[in-house]
Design a protein around this motif. Structure first.
Motif, PDB file in Angstrom:
ATOM      1  N   GLY A  21      82.383  31.805  28.348  1.00  0.00           N
ATOM      2  CA  GLY A  21      83.202  32.056  28.836  1.00  0.00           C
ATOM      3  C   GLY A  21      83.516  33.674  29.439  1.00  0.00           C
ATOM      4  O   GLY A  21      82.954  33.973  28.600  1.00  0.00           O
TER       5      GLY A  21
ATOM      6  N   GLY B 190      87.225  34.635  31.218  1.00  0.00           N
ATOM      7  CA  GLY B 190      88.098  34.559  31.724  1.00  0.00           C
ATOM      8  C   GLY B 190      89.331  36.201  31.447  1.00  0.00           C
ATOM      9  O   GLY B 190      88.361  37.118  31.745  1.00  0.00           O
TER      10      GLY B 190
ATOM     11  N   VAL C 240      89.578  37.118  28.504  1.00  0.00           N
ATOM     12  CA  VAL C 240      88.941  38.074  27.085  1.00  0.00           C
ATOM     13  C   VAL C 240      87.591  38.388  27.302  1.00  0.00           C
ATOM     14  O   VAL C 240      86.957  39.526  27.374  1.00  0.00           O
ATOM     15  N   GLY C 241      86.656  36.885  28.204  1.00  0.00           N
ATOM     16  CA  GLY C 241      85.331  37.336  29.044  1.00  0.00           C
ATOM     17  C   GLY C 241      85.162  38.904  29.514  1.00  0.00           C
ATOM     18  O   GLY C 241      84.270  39.063  29.293  1.00  0.00           O
TER      19      GLY C 241
ATOM     20  N   ALA D   5      78.235  31.837  30.938  1.00  0.00           N
ATOM     21  CA  ALA D   5      78.399  30.262  31.769  1.00  0.00           C
ATOM     22  C   ALA D   5      79.703  30.594  32.168  1.00  0.00           C
ATOM     23  O   ALA D   5      81.360  30.619  30.940  1.00  0.00           O
TER      24      ALA D   5
ATOM     25  N   LYS E 294      90.160  30.791  17.519  1.00  0.00           N
ATOM     26  CA  LYS E 294      90.984  30.740  16.279  1.00  0.00           C
ATOM     27  C   LYS E 294      91.044  28.999  16.220  1.00  0.00           C
ATOM     28  O   LYS E 294      91.000  28.100  14.848  1.00  0.00           O
TER      29      LYS E 294
ATOM     30  N   ALA F 193      95.240  29.296  27.809  1.00  0.00           N
ATOM     31  CA  ALA F 193      95.461  28.426  28.182  1.00  0.00           C
ATOM     32  C   ALA F 193      96.476  27.187  29.025  1.00  0.00           C
ATOM     33  O   ALA F 193      96.838  27.336  29.626  1.00  0.00           O
TER      34      ALA F 193
ATOM     35  N   ALA G  73      97.312  40.222  21.363  1.00  0.00           N
ATOM     36  CA  ALA G  73      96.942  39.577  22.556  1.00  0.00           C
ATOM     37  C   ALA G  73      96.512  40.817  23.882  1.00  0.00           C
ATOM     38  O   ALA G  73      96.750  41.723  23.560  1.00  0.00           O
ATOM     39  N   GLY G  74      95.689  39.337  24.911  1.00  0.00           N
ATOM     40  CA  GLY G  74      95.810  40.413  26.256  1.00  0.00           C
ATOM     41  C   GLY G  74      94.280  40.455  25.928  1.00  0.00           C
ATOM     42  O   GLY G  74      93.081  40.817  25.191  1.00  0.00           O
TER      43      GLY G  74
ATOM     44  N   THR H 187      91.345  42.279  22.706  1.00  0.00           N
ATOM     45  CA  THR H 187      90.909  41.418  21.980  1.00  0.00           C
ATOM     46  C   THR H 187      89.343  42.031  22.501  1.00  0.00           C
ATOM     47  O   THR H 187      88.570  41.223  21.683  1.00  0.00           O
TER      48      THR H 187
HETATM   49  P1  NAP Z   1      91.121  32.135  29.666  1.00  0.00           P
HETATM   50  O1  NAP Z   1      90.609  32.966  29.999  1.00  0.00           O
HETATM   51  O2  NAP Z   1      91.475  30.472  30.269  1.00  0.00           O
HETATM   52  O3  NAP Z   1      89.194  31.942  30.276  1.00  0.00           O
HETATM   53  C1  NAP Z   1      87.888  31.091  29.039  1.00  0.00           C
HETATM   54  C2  NAP Z   1      86.450  31.032  30.276  1.00  0.00           C
HETATM   55  O4  NAP Z   1      86.798  29.886  29.693  1.00  0.00           O
HETATM   56  C3  NAP Z   1      86.858  30.702  31.541  1.00  0.00           C
HETATM   57  O5  NAP Z   1      85.938  31.775  32.373  1.00  0.00           O
HETATM   58  C4  NAP Z   1      86.555  29.600  31.397  1.00  0.00           C
HETATM   59  O6  NAP Z   1      85.899  29.766  33.191  1.00  0.00           O
HETATM   60  C5  NAP Z   1      85.648  29.590  30.422  1.00  0.00           C
HETATM   61  N1  NAP Z   1      85.021  27.768  29.890  1.00  0.00           N
HETATM   62  C6  NAP Z   1      85.991  27.597  29.328  1.00  0.00           C
HETATM   63  N2  NAP Z   1      85.770  26.011  29.769  1.00  0.00           N
HETATM   64  C7  NAP Z   1      84.166  26.098  29.897  1.00  0.00           C
HETATM   65  C8  NAP Z   1      83.473  24.963  29.944  1.00  0.00           C
HETATM   66  N3  NAP Z   1      83.376  23.889  29.118  1.00  0.00           N
HETATM   67  N4  NAP Z   1      82.050  25.598  30.149  1.00  0.00           N
HETATM   68  C9  NAP Z   1      81.903  26.169  30.710  1.00  0.00           C
HETATM   69  N5  NAP Z   1      82.777  27.185  31.107  1.00  0.00           N
HETATM   70  C10 NAP Z   1      84.242  27.274  30.451  1.00  0.00           C
HETATM   71  O7  NAP Z   1      90.921  32.345  28.015  1.00  0.00           O
HETATM   72  P2  NAP Z   1      91.402  33.335  27.232  1.00  0.00           P
HETATM   73  O8  NAP Z   1      92.401  34.046  27.265  1.00  0.00           O
HETATM   74  O9  NAP Z   1      89.872  34.252  27.261  1.00  0.00           O
HETATM   75  O10 NAP Z   1      90.480  33.417  26.177  1.00  0.00           O
HETATM   76  C11 NAP Z   1      89.050  33.005  25.171  1.00  0.00           C
HETATM   77  C12 NAP Z   1      89.129  32.595  23.863  1.00  0.00           C
HETATM   78  O11 NAP Z   1      89.772  33.512  23.160  1.00  0.00           O
HETATM   79  C13 NAP Z   1      90.344  30.942  23.046  1.00  0.00           C
HETATM   80  O12 NAP Z   1      89.433  30.466  22.527  1.00  0.00           O
HETATM   81  C14 NAP Z   1      91.709  32.328  22.586  1.00  0.00           C
HETATM   82  O13 NAP Z   1      92.428  31.504  21.805  1.00  0.00           O
HETATM   83  C15 NAP Z   1      90.991  33.555  22.561  1.00  0.00           C
HETATM   84  N6  NAP Z   1      91.961  34.613  22.100  1.00  0.00           N
HETATM   85  C16 NAP Z   1      92.751  34.499  23.517  1.00  0.00           C
HETATM   86  C17 NAP Z   1      92.887  36.150  23.492  1.00  0.00           C
HETATM   87  C18 NAP Z   1      93.899  36.487  24.814  1.00  0.00           C
HETATM   88  O14 NAP Z   1      94.869  37.528  24.298  1.00  0.00           O
HETATM   89  N7  NAP Z   1      93.733  35.705  26.037  1.00  0.00           N
HETATM   90  C19 NAP Z   1      93.552  36.435  22.562  1.00  0.00           C
HETATM   91  C20 NAP Z   1      92.422  36.339  21.160  1.00  0.00           C
HETATM   92  C21 NAP Z   1      91.823  35.255  20.725  1.00  0.00           C
HETATM   93  P3  NAP Z   1      86.345  29.572  34.411  1.00  0.00           P
HETATM   94  O15 NAP Z   1      86.832  30.942  34.284  1.00  0.00           O
HETATM   95  O16 NAP Z   1      85.530  29.432  35.519  1.00  0.00           O
HETATM   96  O17 NAP Z   1      88.084  29.090  34.694  1.00  0.00           O
END
Ligand code: NAP
Ligand code: HSE
Length: 463
Positions: free
Chosen positions: A42, A44, A46-47, A75, A137, A223, A338-339, A343
């Motif tokens: 991932g 997105g 966080v990544g 990935a 989580k 998401a 968050a953010g 994170t």
């Molecule tokens: P996001 O922005 O939606 O990013 C998800 C990433 O995973 C994207 O790069 C997506 O690829 C990739 N992905 C999803 N499904 C996939 C698959 N089947 N195969 C390969 N890659 C895949 O989510 P995020 O906000 O970074 O959150 C990620 C995790 O951190 C989640 O578990 C979330 O609950 C947790 N989290 C988030 C926050 C926050 O503030 N955002 C805080 C704490 C915890 P694409 O880029 O190509 O779409």
């Protein structure tokens, strides 16, 4: 993608007289600093923030922790998506399983979210003897017991600080500093998106949908933001907190859950007039039981929080969590929940630990989780805020009040505002048993004079 991840020049560090090696410079890793290769699932919110932080902090981490972190595989779902990350395009793939099994990956960081395929990928990484860091989580609150025991069986780390309360160090204090503490309650605001929405509605009169769109644009929301506004995200975090705090197996399905999507501007305004702020709370409690043992209550719901309570002052995407223990008393953890940046900070802390532990052939464990005995919500008590729309004619208030009385629900205050032939009644009750409040609402719903039952919210009263 901007440029290739830079490779560091490696000097052999000339020896000082007497064969003493020169001091390790603070800004570049010594020649012997072992490289730890990271497979990122991932990229997105966080990544991408993690990739930036690893790039910025790599030298400092190498100097302080003795590990040289390099992201070697990433990935993603969509290779064509434009990403503002400083990684070589060749490291990206859509084949997440190949990242996990790649011999050039030592540690796996899972920040893709969701249970599938994250669960299989994490299990595959652990089975391959690779430590895993995750911010997921939902995965831990659904399949926690399975992945924790897989990590123990493989004798590697499974670290998840970022899964609860974003950038706030909370999981580690619970797992380590408070390991011997008899914890009685963990309560707080653990979802940044909903706290942001409620803050914007209360302070700027923002519409619910606009405030949600802002939270999404700021990278706070999941998401699918239904997970935030309907309390699923907070429910998962509540389950994880209850599991660690009480050493019990609590899953998301064990957590009573109500979200904020039906909170109205009128609820927020009424709360403000009466000296309250509406907040989405997660509560995990250990409750003494009649047989001398303990039950666990785990719940997520919006509540009227007195404006004087520290949680009332927690605004926007900030989270705050109270941990109450018999020996330590009350602790409060506060910060950005968050953010991407906050994170990623939590993920990076775990990543360094996992990398260092791997070098020393050691690992942590969450320990044995016993089955949880859950206290049904119906048996809990609190004051309630209850809104009714009724016919505006003589005897209605008496009929309604009679229903409360018949079920043993004592009224603390009532306010009536009239509209053409209709009236809105707003009650605040004294502390009442949930089952009695439900019975009251059921009978009120059958009364001809009651046109609608509006918001029903709990009031936090134990300060
Ligand atoms: P996001 O922005 O939606 O990013 C998800 C990433 O995973 C994207 O790069 C997506 O690829 C990739 N992905 C999803 N499904 C996939 C698959 N089947 N195969 C390969 N890659 C895949 O989510 P995020 O906000 O970074 O959150 C990620 C995790 O951190 C989640 O578990 C979330 O609950 C947790 N989290 C988030 C926050 C926050 O503030 N955002 C805080 C704490 C915890 P694409 O880029 O190509 O779409
Ligand atoms: N969507 C989550 C929130 C991200 O708003 O709190 C942090 O877990």
């Amino acid at each position: 993608m901007r440029t290739t991840e830079r490779e560091r020049g490696q000097s052999d560090g000339a020896r000082l007289p007497g064969g003493v090696p020169p001091p390790r410079p603070l800004t570049s890793p010594a020649v012997t600093t072992p490289v730890v290769r990271i497979g990122l699932l991932g990229c997105g919110t966080v990544g991408a923030a993690l990739a930036a932080l690893v790039g910025e902090q790599r030298d400092t981490i190498a100097a302080r922790a003795g590990v040289d972190l390099r992201i070697t595989r990433v990935a993603v779902r969509d290779l064509g998506r434009v990403r503002d990350v400083d990684l070589d395009p060749s490291v990206f793939t859509t084949d997440a399983a190949a990242v996990v099994t790649d011999p050039d990956v030592d540690v796996v960081v899972e920040v893709m979210g969701g249970v599938d395929p994250a669960r299989d990928l994490v299990l595959a990484a652990l089975a391959a003897g690779k430590p895993v860091v995750t911010a997921n989580k939902e995965l831990l609150a659904t399949a926690g017991a399975e992945v924790f025991s897989a990590a123990d069986a493989a004798q590697v780390d499974l670290l998840f600080e970022a899964a609860v309360a974003g950038g706030i160090p909370l999981v580690r204090p619970l797992r380590e500093s408070l390991r011997g503490e008899p914890i009685t309650r963990v309560m707080g605001i653990v979802n940044g998106t909903t706290n942001y929405i409620l803050t914007r509605m209360a302070e700027a009169g923002a519409a619910y949908a606009d405030a949600l769109a802002e939270a999404q644009a700021l990278g706070y929301a999941e998401a699918d933001p239904t997970a935030d506004v309907e309390g699923h995200d907070a429910g998962s975090k509540c389950a994880i907190l209850a599991s660690i705090a009480f050493g019990a197996q609590v899953t998301a399905a064990d957590v009573h859950r109500e979200g904020i999507s039906r909170i109205t501007a009128a609820d927020i305004a009424y709360a403000a007039r009466k000296g309250y702020v509406v907040k989405l709370l997660a509560v995990a409690e250990l409750l003494p039981a009649a047989d001398g043992g303990h039950d666990i209550s785990a719940r997520v719901h919006p509540a009227f929080v007195p404006a004087t309570h520290p949680l009332a002052a927690v605004r926007e995407s900030f989270n705050a969590v109270f941990v109450e223990g018999e020996a330590v008393g009350d602790l409060m953890f506060y910060g950005r929940g968050a953010g991407g940046g906050p994170t990623a900070s939590a993920v990076l802390g775990d990543l360094i630990d996992a990398a260092v532990n791997r070098q020393h052939h050691t690992h942590g464990s969450i320990g044995e989780l016993r089955p949880a005995r859950l206290r049904p919500l119906d048996q809990l008590s609190s004051p309630f805020y209850i809104c009714l729309e009724v016919a505006d004619r003589p005897g209605v208030l008496a009929a309604v009040a009679g229903v409360f009385g018949r079920h043993g629900v004592s009224i603390s205050s009532v306010e009536q505002t009239g509209r053409a032939e209709r009236a809105d009644l707003v009650f605040i009750t004294h502390s009442a048993v949930e089952a009695n409040v439900r019975a009251t609402l059921a009978e009120l719903g059958d009364l001809d004079v009651v046109r609608d039952i509006g918001s029903v919210l709990r009031v936090l009263d134990d300060l």
